[in-house]
Design an enzyme around this catalytic site. Structure first.
Site, PDB file in Angstrom:
ATOM      1  N   HIS A  16      36.569  35.190  41.874  1.00  0.00           N
ATOM      2  CA  HIS A  16      36.620  36.185  40.800  1.00  0.00           C
ATOM      3  C   HIS A  16      37.025  35.541  39.476  1.00  0.00           C
ATOM      4  CE1 HIS A  16      37.050  40.203  39.078  1.00  0.00           C
ATOM      5  NE2 HIS A  16      38.157  39.758  38.520  1.00  0.00           N
TER       6      HIS A  16
ATOM      7  N   LYS B   2      36.338  51.076  46.600  1.00  0.00           N
ATOM      8  CA  LYS B   2      36.022  50.795  45.205  1.00  0.00           C
ATOM      9  C   LYS B   2      35.089  49.601  45.119  1.00  0.00           C
ATOM     10  CE  LYS B   2      36.714  48.650  41.052  1.00  0.00           C
ATOM     11  NZ  LYS B   2      36.392  47.258  40.692  1.00  0.00           N
TER      12      LYS B   2
END
Length: 442
Positions: free
Chosen positions: A396, A283
């Site tokens: 992130h 992904k």
């Protein structure tokens, strides 16, 4: 609330579509109409162009369009356009590009460009008898029948590469395929392939009726179920790779080059053997691939379907990337099956797609395949580099910080405060709220 079905929705004007939606589903709240119109293009011609890309359009849906610079690909320095809404994707790709720029950059190889399509049919004829019919009559007729369809593609160097009869009757009674391979040069080729396949279906029916060696019962048993390209293109493959000596794997996380290389390879091996990890691993690769696919006006759903099917081609879902360490040489690569085009579709229409392709130097389809594989490899390198060193959340969440602050209505001054505040801290949602409330209480 009970809603009523609508008749002739597609025939309504754009304004009447909006009026009906706001009235039927949004309690006549006009702020929703204003939201839709905020995203209309000021140029009526451009807006009309966007309206006609799809059906029942009432607005445009924006995604961030970013640039990842410093990609050295096959000796050429490039900046990649990326249309993606997920935090840190562009940053991770850019960081990976910068890491490899002084180590020779990314190198790519086009392994094959073959695309596939099938005519799926049912016929109650013995396999050897059908094979003889295909070998000595049908194959030639199929190629002749599609000559007018393939003329332009053949002039560009592409066309039908081969046609095979595939016996699938062991898996489904009387099921066979005409499996065709194609080279579509610089186009993705979906319309071309499907046009050829639909002609195959017609010619198959005609030739079965004419075949003297088939009984009337056998002829009547023919059913052409469907003619359709496959988005699984295991023979349309590009490889992208990076490599360097372990002593050149300098990382700013504080761990040694040897430990970084060892942990990185372990992370790849885990993704190769563990499907739960491989799914998230791949992904992340597709974060990088899809962002450039969308920016260049290609079909990211087809890209996704193909990549994941390829990852499971041996019966177990596994990593698309691989890593070796031999004689203190670190090598990291991806073999990506991908079918894209640089002519046709949105590539000649969408203004930002035109910009993307110009930015990339107006690449051929093969060159775009290479760019996409590199983007996926870079994204994967960036993610694994974080995972085996500082952890994924530090970078992130720092990218996600502004999303949290925007949701809370932070001012520009407050945003700058938080950038400084989290300079040496890991961003967490709880910590942002706590500090935000403290700041506002002053």
């Amino acid at each position: 609330m009970n809603h009523q079905p609508v008749e002739g929705f597609s025939k309504l004007s754009k304004q009447k579509k909006i009026d009906w939606l706001v009235s039927e589903y949004l309690s006549n709240d006009k702020k929703y109409e204003e939201i839709l119109k905020q995203y209309w293009n000021n140029d009526p011609d451009i807006q009309k162009l966007h309206d006609e890309f799809s059906e029942n359009t009432i607005s445009n849906f924006y995604m961030p369009y970013g640039i990842a610079p410093n990609f050295l690909i096959d000796g050429k320095l490039m900046a990649l356009p990326m249309a993606v809404e997920e935090s840190s994707v562009v940053a991770a790709a850019s960081k990976a590009a910068k890491f490899w720029i002084d180590k020779g950059g990314f190198k790519t190889t086009i392994i094959n460009t073959k695309k596939l399509g099938h005519t799926h049919f049912i016929i109650d004829v013995e396999s050897h008898k059908l094979q003889h019919f295909f070998n000595f009559k049908l194959k030639k007729k199929l190629l002749e029948a599609t000559e007018s369809i393939t003329a332009n593609m053949r002039n560009r160097g592409g066309g039908i590469l081969d046609i095979k009869l595939v016996d699938k009757s062991a898996e489904m009674p009387n099921y066979f395929q005409l499996k065709a391979s194609f080279d579509t040069v610089d186009s993705m080729g979906a319309n071309f392939i499907n046009s050829c396949l639909e002609q195959f279906g017609k010619t198959l029916k005609e030739e079965v009726v004419r075949e003297e060696n088939f009984s009337q019962e056998e002829k009547e048993s023919l059913q052409v179920v469907m003619n359709i390209l496959s988005n699984f293109t295991p023979d349309c493959i590009v490889r992208a790779e990076v490599s360097c000596k372990i002593e050149d794997l300098k990382d700013d996380s504080g761990i040694s080059n040897e430990e970084f290389a060892r942990k990185f390879k372990q992370a790849i091996t885990i993704a190769e053997i563990e499907p739960y990890r491989a799914t998230t691993h791949n992904k992340g690769i597709m974060n990088g691939v899809d962002a450039v696919v969308i920016a260049t006006g290609n079909d990211f759903r087809a890209t996704e379907a193909c990549a994941h099917a390829y990852a499971a081609r041996d019966g177990k879902y596994t990593s698309l990337t691989h890593c070796t360490i031999d004689n203190r040489m670190f090598r990291f690569w991806i073999d990506l099956p991908i079918s894209v085009g640089v002519v046709g579709g949105l590539t000649n229409l969408h203004p930002l797609v035109k910009f993307s392709l110009a930015l990339l130097g107006k690449p051929s389809a093969q060159e775009l395949m290479s760019i996409l594989a590199v983007s996926g490899l870079a994204q994967n390198f960036g993610a694994l580099r974080s995972l085996v060193t500082t952890g994924i959340q530090k970078g992130h969440m720092k990218m996600h910080l502004f999303n949290i602050l925007n949701q809370m209505g932070a001012t520009e001054e407050e945003k700058q405060h938080f950038v400084t505040y989290f300079k040496d801290k890991t961003v967490t949602h709880h910590e942002v709220i706590t500090e935000f409330n403290r700041l506002r209480a002053q």
